[in-house]
Design a protein around this motif. Structure first.
Motif, PDB file in Angstrom:
ATOM      1  N   LEU A 501       0.833  -1.031  -0.078  1.00  9.32           N
ATOM      2  CA  LEU A 501      -0.087   0.066  -0.230  1.00  9.32           C
ATOM      3  C   LEU A 501       0.884   1.230   0.297  1.00  9.32           C
ATOM      4  CD1 LEU A 501      -2.852   1.208   0.283  1.00  9.32           C
ATOM      5  CD2 LEU A 501      -2.277   1.176   2.498  1.00  9.32           C
ATOM      6  N   HIS A 502       0.738   1.964  -1.125  1.00  8.43           N
ATOM      7  CA  HIS A 502       1.509   3.403  -1.384  1.00  8.43           C
ATOM      8  C   HIS A 502       0.476   4.512  -0.911  1.00  8.43           C
ATOM      9  CE1 HIS A 502       4.850   1.156  -2.773  1.00  8.43           C
ATOM     10  NE2 HIS A 502       4.084   0.392  -3.638  1.00  8.43           N
ATOM     11  N   ASP A 503       1.109   5.404  -0.076  1.00  4.45           N
ATOM     12  CA  ASP A 503       0.522   6.615   0.196  1.00  4.45           C
ATOM     13  C   ASP A 503       0.232   7.295  -1.100  1.00  4.45           C
ATOM     14  OD1 ASP A 503       2.675   7.178   3.034  1.00  4.45           O
ATOM     15  OD2 ASP A 503       0.593   6.201   2.923  1.00  4.45           O
ATOM     16  N   VAL A 504       0.962   7.625  -1.904  1.00  3.29           N
ATOM     17  CA  VAL A 504       0.541   8.030  -3.295  1.00  3.29           C
ATOM     18  C   VAL A 504       1.500   7.469  -4.237  1.00  3.29           C
ATOM     19  CG1 VAL A 504       0.672  10.143  -4.604  1.00  3.29           C
ATOM     20  CG2 VAL A 504       0.224  10.324  -2.105  1.00  3.29           C
ATOM     21  N   TYR A 505       0.281   7.247  -5.579  1.00  2.03           N
ATOM     22  CA  TYR A 505       0.998   6.723  -6.824  1.00  2.03           C
ATOM     23  C   TYR A 505       0.856   7.879  -7.791  1.00  2.03           C
ATOM     24  CZ  TYR A 505       1.497   3.933 -11.173  1.00  2.03           C
ATOM     25  OH  TYR A 505       1.606   3.830 -12.445  1.00  2.03           O
ATOM     26  N   ALA A 506       1.960   8.317  -8.557  1.00  6.78           N
ATOM     27  CA  ALA A 506       1.811   9.207  -9.496  1.00  6.78           C
ATOM     28  C   ALA A 506       2.211   8.572 -10.798  1.00  6.78           C
ATOM     29  CB  ALA A 506       2.673  10.432  -9.288  1.00  6.78           C
ATOM     30  N   LYS A 507       1.165   8.229 -11.612  1.00  3.67           N
ATOM     31  CA  LYS A 507       1.792   7.769 -12.971  1.00  3.67           C
ATOM     32  C   LYS A 507       2.220   8.698 -14.085  1.00  3.67           C
ATOM     33  CE  LYS A 507      -0.296   4.561 -16.431  1.00  3.67           C
ATOM     34  NZ  LYS A 507      -1.669   3.766 -16.890  1.00  3.67           N
ATOM     35  N   ALA A 508       3.341   8.434 -14.693  1.00  2.00           N
ATOM     36  CA  ALA A 508       3.613   9.356 -15.783  1.00  2.00           C
ATOM     37  C   ALA A 508       2.767   9.530 -16.977  1.00  2.00           C
ATOM     38  CB  ALA A 508       5.138   9.171 -16.076  1.00  2.00           C
ATOM     39  N   THR A 509       2.615  10.807 -17.432  1.00  2.00           N
ATOM     40  CA  THR A 509       2.001  10.856 -18.649  1.00  2.00           C
ATOM     41  C   THR A 509       2.659  11.801 -19.699  1.00  2.00           C
ATOM     42  OG1 THR A 509       0.885  13.153 -18.007  1.00  2.00           O
ATOM     43  CG2 THR A 509       0.162  11.081 -17.196  1.00  2.00           C
ATOM     44  N   PRO A 510       2.066  12.015 -20.854  1.00  2.00           N
ATOM     45  CA  PRO A 510       2.913  12.853 -21.979  1.00  2.00           C
ATOM     46  C   PRO A 510       3.270  14.182 -21.124  1.00  2.00           C
ATOM     47  CG  PRO A 510       1.307  11.360 -23.015  1.00  2.00           C
ATOM     48  CD  PRO A 510       1.060  11.177 -21.484  1.00  2.00           C
ATOM     49  N   ASN A 515       9.299  10.554 -17.585  1.00  2.00           N
ATOM     50  CA  ASN A 515       8.395   9.395 -17.948  1.00  2.00           C
ATOM     51  C   ASN A 515       8.515   8.241 -16.886  1.00  2.00           C
ATOM     52  OD1 ASN A 515      11.091   8.518 -18.436  1.00  2.00           O
ATOM     53  ND2 ASN A 515      10.889   8.405 -20.494  1.00  2.00           N
ATOM     54  N   THR A 516       9.019   8.722 -15.702  1.00  2.00           N
ATOM     55  CA  THR A 516       8.925   7.446 -14.709  1.00  2.00           C
ATOM     56  C   THR A 516       7.900   7.664 -13.421  1.00  2.00           C
ATOM     57  OG1 THR A 516      11.497   7.547 -14.867  1.00  2.00           O
ATOM     58  CG2 THR A 516      10.578   6.565 -13.123  1.00  2.00           C
ATOM     59  N   ASP A 517       7.374   6.430 -13.097  1.00  2.00           N
ATOM     60  CA  ASP A 517       6.166   6.501 -12.135  1.00  2.00           C
ATOM     61  C   ASP A 517       6.761   6.918 -10.896  1.00  2.00           C
ATOM     62  OD1 ASP A 517       4.289   5.980 -14.270  1.00  2.00           O
ATOM     63  OD2 ASP A 517       4.186   3.975 -13.642  1.00  2.00           O
ATOM     64  N   LYS A 518       6.037   7.495  -9.849  1.00  2.00           N
ATOM     65  CA  LYS A 518       6.482   7.678  -8.518  1.00  2.00           C
ATOM     66  C   LYS A 518       5.715   7.019  -7.746  1.00  2.00           C
ATOM     67  CE  LYS A 518       9.154  11.304 -10.320  1.00  2.00           C
ATOM     68  NZ  LYS A 518      10.661  11.328 -10.148  1.00  2.00           N
ATOM     69  N   PHE A 519       6.709   6.465  -6.731  1.00  2.00           N
ATOM     70  CA  PHE A 519       5.688   5.661  -5.745  1.00  2.00           C
ATOM     71  C   PHE A 519       6.113   6.232  -4.269  1.00  2.00           C
ATOM     72  CE2 PHE A 519       3.999   1.981  -7.630  1.00  2.00           C
ATOM     73  CZ  PHE A 519       4.644   1.939  -8.924  1.00  2.00           C
ATOM     74  N   VAL A 520       5.202   6.888  -3.469  1.00  3.98           N
ATOM     75  CA  VAL A 520       5.450   8.026  -2.502  1.00  3.98           C
ATOM     76  C   VAL A 520       5.246   7.284  -1.050  1.00  3.98           C
ATOM     77  CG1 VAL A 520       5.231  10.237  -1.514  1.00  3.98           C
ATOM     78  CG2 VAL A 520       5.299   9.743  -4.100  1.00  3.98           C
ATOM     79  N   GLU A 521       6.076   7.523  -0.019  1.00  5.73           N
ATOM     80  CA  GLU A 521       5.939   7.065   1.349  1.00  5.73           C
ATOM     81  C   GLU A 521       6.005   8.504   2.072  1.00  5.73           C
ATOM     82  OE1 GLU A 521       5.113   4.551   2.741  1.00  5.73           O
ATOM     83  OE2 GLU A 521       4.867   5.265   4.494  1.00  5.73           O
ATOM     84  N   VAL A 522       4.946   8.843   2.914  1.00  5.35           N
ATOM     85  CA  VAL A 522       4.772  10.058   3.744  1.00  5.35           C
ATOM     86  C   VAL A 522       5.103   9.393   5.057  1.00  5.35           C
ATOM     87  CG1 VAL A 522       3.414  12.007   4.707  1.00  5.35           C
ATOM     88  CG2 VAL A 522       3.297  11.498   2.156  1.00  5.35           C
ATOM     89  N   GLU A 523       6.389   9.970   5.412  1.00 11.13           N
ATOM     90  CA  GLU A 523       6.751   9.162   6.969  1.00 11.13           C
ATOM     91  C   GLU A 523       6.704  10.383   7.960  1.00 11.13           C
ATOM     92  OE1 GLU A 523       8.060   5.843   7.627  1.00 11.13           O
ATOM     93  OE2 GLU A 523       7.372   6.993   9.261  1.00 11.13           O
ATOM     94  N   THR A 524       5.919  10.154   8.941  1.00 11.74           N
ATOM     95  CA  THR A 524       5.903  10.810   9.989  1.00 11.74           C
ATOM     96  C   THR A 524       6.374  10.452  11.413  1.00 11.74           C
ATOM     97  OG1 THR A 524       3.500   9.909  10.427  1.00 11.74           O
ATOM     98  CG2 THR A 524       3.646  12.277   9.176  1.00 11.74           C
ATOM     99  N   SER A 525       7.166   9.185  11.303  1.00 10.17           N
ATOM    100  CA  SER A 525       7.760   8.732  12.406  1.00 10.17           C
ATOM    101  C   SER A 525       9.040   8.201  11.889  1.00 10.17           C
ATOM    102  CB  SER A 525       6.998   7.757  13.076  1.00 10.17           C
ATOM    103  OG  SER A 525       5.809   7.713  13.468  1.00 10.17           O
ATOM    104  N   ALA A 542       8.988  -1.417  -5.998  1.00 11.89           N
ATOM    105  CA  ALA A 542       7.864  -0.780  -6.747  1.00 11.89           C
ATOM    106  C   ALA A 542       8.826  -0.369  -8.351  1.00 11.89           C
ATOM    107  CB  ALA A 542       7.455   0.509  -6.097  1.00 11.89           C
ATOM    108  N   PRO A 543       7.997  -0.536  -9.209  1.00 14.05           N
ATOM    109  CA  PRO A 543       8.381  -0.302 -10.541  1.00 14.05           C
ATOM    110  C   PRO A 543       8.840   1.191 -10.984  1.00 14.05           C
ATOM    111  CG  PRO A 543       6.212  -1.000 -10.937  1.00 14.05           C
ATOM    112  CD  PRO A 543       6.596  -1.215  -9.342  1.00 14.05           C
ATOM    113  N   GLY A 544       9.362   2.132 -10.033  1.00 18.69           N
ATOM    114  CA  GLY A 544       9.464   3.460 -10.487  1.00 18.69           C
ATOM    115  C   GLY A 544      10.287   4.184  -9.349  1.00 18.69           C
ATOM    116  N   ASP A 545      10.481   5.438  -9.539  1.00 17.25           N
ATOM    117  CA  ASP A 545      11.149   6.009  -8.403  1.00 17.25           C
ATOM    118  C   ASP A 545      10.346   6.057  -6.915  1.00 17.25           C
ATOM    119  OD1 ASP A 545      12.003   8.764 -10.677  1.00 17.25           O
ATOM    120  OD2 ASP A 545      12.903   6.986 -10.340  1.00 17.25           O
TER     121      ASP A 545
END
Length: 603
Positions: A501-510, A515-525, A542-545
């Motif tokens: 489960l990823h906090d945010v997934y940003a899929k690359a578009t034109p 052109n690389t997808d982003k997988f984000v973890e927001v860390e508050t601890s 994850a297949p991306g940054d």
């Protein structure tokens, strides 16, 4: 302070308030915007308690109300003006004071303007021995030091919008002109302070330029250079109104360097020489090659004729120029960093009156809005009105799919109906927290979810249960950040056939910059090493940054310490520059680092 309030309250035709711009006995040389709004709030708060109908009642003493409402002033006329507003009927008084407060609050729409108006330096920082403020205590642009040195000062207003840049430039020129006239400078024939303004057409129309700096600057050894695309640009969209400014500039600028531009009659006349008439001057300018310039120089001695107009060719491209034969490593970043540390202040500075400009404003908002309880509909559950429900809905929207015209880069006090927030907190419908510089944000409680019949799931679903408000704000900020860059974004992304489960997934578009997808973890601890390492392993697959988000600089230090066993590159954990840290991150589970505080500015 009292006179400033009077200026806002009174009609422009009332000039008495300008006679005592700052009260000598009770006022000060300056005050922060936070103190001004506090004075206006007190005036409204106590003024509402004043009853004009009981002015002549001998049994009713309202003097204490007047004393609390009206700021102290040694000018009886100013006091009478402010008291006269108390004598209006309640509706008219409220409308007047609401207008005052709205005009002040309007400035809060731009945080940097509010912070600038909150700048306040105590007199204890003045150093009598140097005739200037103590630079060790207070970062400040020290024009006295600059005037008495051989330094080049570059002021970059590129990040300001057009009108903001012009306002800043005019304010700086005013400050500079005052300092040139009042600060001691070397009494030498060869001393001169050169001021050069690029894209100066709009600035040149200002009175301080054509009425003061140009005609009088040479008396204070100040030379002003104006660079613009073509001189007639000074006329702008209102040639009749700006004609005087244009003529003053042409007459007072003794050295003119002109390339191949369209030449109007006024410019040709200003270049007059007995050997050339206006048409010949126009033809000469029109025939210039690229890189050639026509130059008019002043007379080199008293009672001597001006030199003939010259045609100049440019010098070779200097070493280090981007189009030159070789490059020289730029030091702009280090110079900028050092200058900001020595001469600039931010919200964290002791010189910025954060108590009055932010915290006190928020606290007063809460105390004022608590009175809304008296206006509620007793037939509604817990006395909740449609305004309370509207604000709750907006808070839900802000934390999920967003609100049109608003981002979490601004505090939730910027949302409509935010004056109901204090009551909703007291009644258990909202939890509050403060981010940045004591700016308020809210999160709905279970009680609010039951009342509004909705949860914190975005349209795509996937609410993450049990998260803190700071975490939810971070997730929404990251989502907004990537949405604005053109990515397709999903909050709380749970890929099919993948136990993650990823906090945010940003899929690359034109439209996205990469052109690389982003997988984000927001860390508050970030200090919990085991938890951080588990999240790292999830991101590494994850297949991306892999992007990490923490709240601030101290949190970044904790995160880098917790990731020390996963990161091969050596990174300075005390580095405050998130971009530099990201450049060194090149791991499967960590390729970029962002901060919530920076994201609030970016969105």
């Amino acid at each position: 302070m009292d006179c400033r309030l009077t200026n806002i309250l009174c009609n422009r035709s009332t000039d008495k308030s300008h006679q005592t711009n700052f009260d000598e006995e009770y006022g000060s040389d300056y005050f922060s915007i936070g103190k001004l709004i506090q004075t206006a709030r007190d005036y409204q708060k106590w003024g509402k308690k004043y009853d004009p109908d009981k002015e002549d009642d001998p049994d009713v003493d309202q003097s204490h109300i007047i004393d609390n409402a009206v700021p102290k002033t040694s000018d009886p006329q100013v006091r009478d003006i402010l008291i006269s507003h108390l004598q209006k009927d309640e509706r008219q008084f409220t409308n007047t004071t609401d207008a005052v407060l709205n005009r002040i609050r309007k400035l809060k729409e731009r945080d940097f303007i509010w912070d600038m108006l909150s700048y306040e330096v105590g007199e204890e920082h003045w150093d009598d021995s140097t005739g200037w403020y103590d630079k060790e205590d207070i970062p400040m642009l020290d024009l006295k030091s600059i005037h008495n040195s051989n330094k080049v000062l570059l002021i970059d207003t590129g990040n300001l919008r057009g009108e903001s840049s012009e306002i800043f430039t005019v304010l700086f020129l005013s400050h500079l002109w005052t300092s040139v006239q009042s600060i001691w400078t070397p009494d030498r024939d060869d001393y001169i302070a050169n001021v050069i303004i690029e894209e100066s057409a709009n600035i040149a129309r200002n009175e301080i330029v054509y009425q003061e700096l140009l005609p009088q600057g040479r008396e204070s050894n100040l030379s002003l250079g104006l660079i613009m695309q073509y001189p007639e640009q000074v006329l702008g969209e209102n040639p009749r109104e700006n004609r005087r400014a244009y003529k003053e500039i042409l007459n007072n600028v003794n050295t003119k360097i002109i390339g191949n531009v369209a030449t109007d009659d006024l410019l040709a006349e200003s270049l007059f020489h007995e050997d050339l008439d206006g048409d010949e001057i126009k033809d000469r300018i029109a025939g210039l090659k690229r890189g050639e310039w026509v130059v008019q120089l002043p007379s080199y001695a008293f009672d001597e004729q001006k030199p003939e107009i010259l045609t100049l060719k440019p010098l070779p491209i200097p070493p280090g120029h981007s189009e030159g034969p070789f490059n020289v490593t730029a030091r702009a970043d280090s110079v900028r960093s050092r200058s900001r540390a020595r001469m600039c202040v931010g919200r964290e500075s002791d010189a910025v009156d954060t108590l009055t400009s932010h915290e006190r404003t928020s606290e007063t908002d809460e105390s004022d809005s608590a009175s809304d309880h008296d206006l509620t509909d007793d037939d509604s559950p817990d006395g909740i009105t449609h305004k309370h429900k509207s604000f709750l809905d907006l808070v839900f929207d802000a934390l999920t799919d967003g609100v049109d015209g608003y981002t979490l880069g601004s505090p939730m006090s910027a949302l409509p109906f935010s004056n109901t927030a204090a009551f909703l907190v007291d009644e258990g419908f909202l939890e509050k927290t403060k981010l940045g510089n004591n700016e308020l944000y809210y999160k709905p409680t279970k009680k609010a979810k039951a009342l509004i019949d909705r949860d914190l799931s975005p349209a795509s679903g996937g609410e993450k249960g049990g998260e803190s408000l700071t975490h939810r704000i971070g997730v929404r900020l990251v989502a907004t950040y990537y949405e604005q860059q053109g990515y397709d974004v999903e909050m709380y992304y749970n890929p099919e056939n993948w136990n993650a489960l990823h906090d945010v997934y940003a899929k690359a578009t034109p439209e996205s910059p990469e052109n690389t997808d982003k997988f984000v973890e927001v860390e508050t601890s970030p200090e919990k090493r085991g938890h951080v390492e588990d999240d790292y392993e999830t991101l590494a697959t994850a297949p991306g940054d892999a992007v990490w988000v923490v709240e601030n600089v101290p949190a970044s230090e904790d995160l880098l310490n917790s990731l020390s066993g996963c990161i091969s590159n050596e990174i300075n954990t005390h580095d405050r520059n998130f971009s530099k840290i990201s450049e060194k991150l090149d791991e499967p589970g960590a390729s970029e680092l962002l901060s919530i505080n920076n994201l609030r500015d970016d969105v």
